[in-house]
Write an enzyme that holds these catalytic residues in place. Structure first.
Site, short mmCIF file in Angstrom:
data_model
loop_
_atom_site.label_atom_id
_atom_site.label_comp_id
_atom_site.label_asym_id
_atom_site.label_seq_id
_atom_site.Cartn_x
_atom_site.Cartn_y
_atom_site.Cartn_z
N ASN A 136 -23.99 -21.50 -14.03
CA ASN A 136 -25.17 -22.12 -14.64
C ASN A 136 -25.01 -22.36 -16.14
O ASN A 136 -25.45 -23.39 -16.66
CB ASN A 136 -26.41 -21.28 -14.34
N HIS A 153 -22.30 -14.82 -24.12
CA HIS A 153 -21.85 -16.22 -24.09
C HIS A 153 -21.78 -16.72 -25.52
O HIS A 153 -22.78 -16.65 -26.25
CB HIS A 153 -22.83 -17.09 -23.31
N ALA A 175 -29.23 -18.72 -20.22
CA ALA A 175 -28.76 -17.52 -20.93
C ALA A 175 -27.98 -17.85 -22.20
O ALA A 175 -27.28 -16.99 -22.73
CB ALA A 175 -27.91 -16.70 -19.98
N1 LIG Z 1 -30.21 -21.38 -15.26
C1 LIG Z 1 -29.69 -20.17 -15.42
O1 LIG Z 1 -29.24 -19.79 -16.51
C2 LIG Z 1 -29.65 -19.24 -14.24
C3 LIG Z 1 -29.46 -17.87 -14.45
C4 LIG Z 1 -29.46 -17.02 -13.35
C5 LIG Z 1 -29.59 -17.53 -12.07
N2 LIG Z 1 -29.71 -18.88 -11.87
C6 LIG Z 1 -29.84 -19.45 -10.53
O2 LIG Z 1 -31.19 -19.38 -10.10
C7 LIG Z 1 -31.24 -19.29 -8.68
C8 LIG Z 1 -32.18 -18.15 -8.28
O3 LIG Z 1 -31.72 -16.93 -8.83
P1 LIG Z 1 -32.38 -15.52 -8.42
O4 LIG Z 1 -31.75 -14.49 -9.30
O5 LIG Z 1 -33.86 -15.63 -8.36
O6 LIG Z 1 -31.80 -15.36 -6.93
P2 LIG Z 1 -32.36 -14.44 -5.73
O7 LIG Z 1 -31.21 -14.27 -4.81
O8 LIG Z 1 -33.06 -13.25 -6.26
O9 LIG Z 1 -33.47 -15.38 -5.01
C9 LIG Z 1 -33.15 -16.58 -4.36
C10 LIG Z 1 -34.13 -16.78 -3.22
O10 LIG Z 1 -33.88 -18.06 -2.61
C11 LIG Z 1 -34.22 -17.91 -1.22
N3 LIG Z 1 -33.67 -19.05 -0.48
C12 LIG Z 1 -32.39 -19.28 -0.11
N4 LIG Z 1 -32.30 -20.46 0.53
C13 LIG Z 1 -33.54 -21.00 0.57
C14 LIG Z 1 -34.09 -22.21 1.09
N5 LIG Z 1 -33.32 -23.11 1.70
N6 LIG Z 1 -35.41 -22.43 0.94
C15 LIG Z 1 -36.20 -21.52 0.34
N7 LIG Z 1 -35.75 -20.35 -0.17
C16 LIG Z 1 -34.43 -20.10 -0.07
C17 LIG Z 1 -33.64 -16.55 -0.84
O11 LIG Z 1 -34.21 -16.05 0.35
C18 LIG Z 1 -34.02 -15.73 -2.10
O12 LIG Z 1 -35.25 -15.08 -1.92
C19 LIG Z 1 -29.79 -19.09 -8.21
O13 LIG Z 1 -29.28 -20.34 -7.76
C20 LIG Z 1 -29.06 -18.69 -9.47
O14 LIG Z 1 -27.69 -19.12 -9.45
C21 LIG Z 1 -29.78 -19.72 -12.94
#
Ligand SMILES: NC(=O)c1ccc[n+]([C@@H]2O[C@H](COP(=O)([O-])OP(=O)(O)OC[C@H]3O[C@@H](n4cnc5c(N)ncnc54)[C@H](O)[C@@H]3O)[C@@H](O)[C@H]2O)c1
Length: 277
Positions: free
Chosen positions: A198, A228, A130
């Site tokens: 993140n 940000h 982001a």
């Molecule tokens: N890089 C970035 O800028 C950025 C931005 C936003 C989110 N993120 C990160 O990306 C990740 C995903 O975000 P999201 O919005 O899709 O979250 P979300 O909650 O919509 O989806 C996460 C999924 O992971 C699944 N899950 C949990 N543990 C698991 C496991 N051991 N094995 C398989 N599946 C599992 C959950 O059931 C869920 O469906 C998060 O860690 C979030 O912090 C990163």
């Protein structure tokens, strides 16, 4: 379609939440001209992987186990919210698969993952997420920084039920104007705001200067978007970037730009040469 060097990406999606689902749709809808295929989907909540496979009109994509996903893929997109994320990434790399890591915060103090990737000749890809200016910051990292400041501004609602806010006795309802609620290091920001790490982690990895980064987080009822701002200073001059992020249509906790940057990183990888981490 195969790439000129014969490498074809068989992508497995680990985590079928907001980001994983968007990426899966993008692979099937927008990447037909790339040497890529969607090889499988796995979520610990199997309803989610089955629902997504049904949306993509191929129920066989939903894999029953993480290992099943790995067996069908040579490239994994990690998009999970889990306390096990570091272990999951380690397993992917141990089986010599490249990985696009979305949960960048998990890479912050996990040097062993980069060492493992290097020794197994696989890649860890990190999207810019982001924030903006990561390409320039990586260039500047060659000569280093004298100071880097990340200022994150969020609406009050972004901090509800945060244990750090409660421990500090900050009463969110009393905030009328922009108020700095955190000012400190990346490591302390990560501890205080584990759900929002993140961006700080991406900045730390790109600049390779975690200890030079000051993180300021402020809240105001007047903010309607997460923004940000990065200010970096060094012998290269001064760099200033700012993003004002709309939320992802599928998940109000995630910035839309984070999802788009992950898809763009994947597209770039499909067209680029295969080099080590
Ligand atoms: N890089 C970035 O800028 C950025 C931005 C936003 C989110 N993120 C990160 O990306 C990740 C995903 O975000 P999201 O919005 O899709 O979250 P979300 O909650 O919509 O989806 C996460 C999924 O992971 C699944 N899950 C949990 N543990 C698991 C496991 N051991 N094995 C398989 N599946 C599992 C959950 O059931 C869920 O469906 C998060 O860690 C979030 O912090 C990163």
């Amino acid at each position: 379609m195969k790439r000129s060097d014969g490498y074809e990406l068989n992508i497995g999606i680990l985590g079928c939440g907001a980001i994983g689902s968007r990426i899966a749709h993008s692979i099937t809808d927008e990447m037909k001209m790339f040497p890529v295929s969607l090889a499988g989907l796995y979520d610990i909540d199997t309803h989610k992987s089955k629902d997504l496979a049904a949306q993509l009109k191929d129920p066989s994509l939903a894999k029953a186990t993480f290992q099943d996903l790995l067996d069908h893929s040579n490239f994994i997109v990690e998009a999970v919210s889990s306390t096990e994320t570091v272990h999951l990434i380690e397993t992917i790399l141990a089986q010599k698969k490249d990985v696009l890591v979305i949960s960048v915060g998990q890479l912050l103090n996990a040097d062993h993952l980069f060492k493992l990737a290097k020794s197994n000749q696989c890649r860890i890809l990190v999207p810019s997420g982001a924030i903006a200016g990561i390409d320039s910051l990586k260039a500047c990292a060659q000569i280093g920084f004298s100071q880097i400041t990340l200022t994150t501004r969020k609406p009050i609602s972004g901090f509800k039920n945060n244990p750090y806010i409660m421990k500090k006795g900050i009463i969110l309802e009393q905030i009328q104007e922009e108020t700095v609620i955190f000012d400190g290091t990346v490591d302390d920001a990560v501890k205080a705001f584990p759900q929002n790490i993140n961006v700080a982690a991406t900045l730390a990895l790109a600049t390779r200067s975690k200890d030079k980064i000051r993180v300021r987080i402020s809240a105001s009822p007047k903010f309607t978007k997460n923004s940000h701002e990065i200010e970096a200073v060094g012998d290269f001059g001064r760099l200033l970037t700012r993003t004002e992020n709309a939320v992802c249509p599928d998940n109000p906790k995630t910035s839309y730009l984070a999802v788009l940057s992950a898809i763009e990183t994947l597209k770039g990888h499909c067209g680029s040469s295969r080099i080590g981490t």
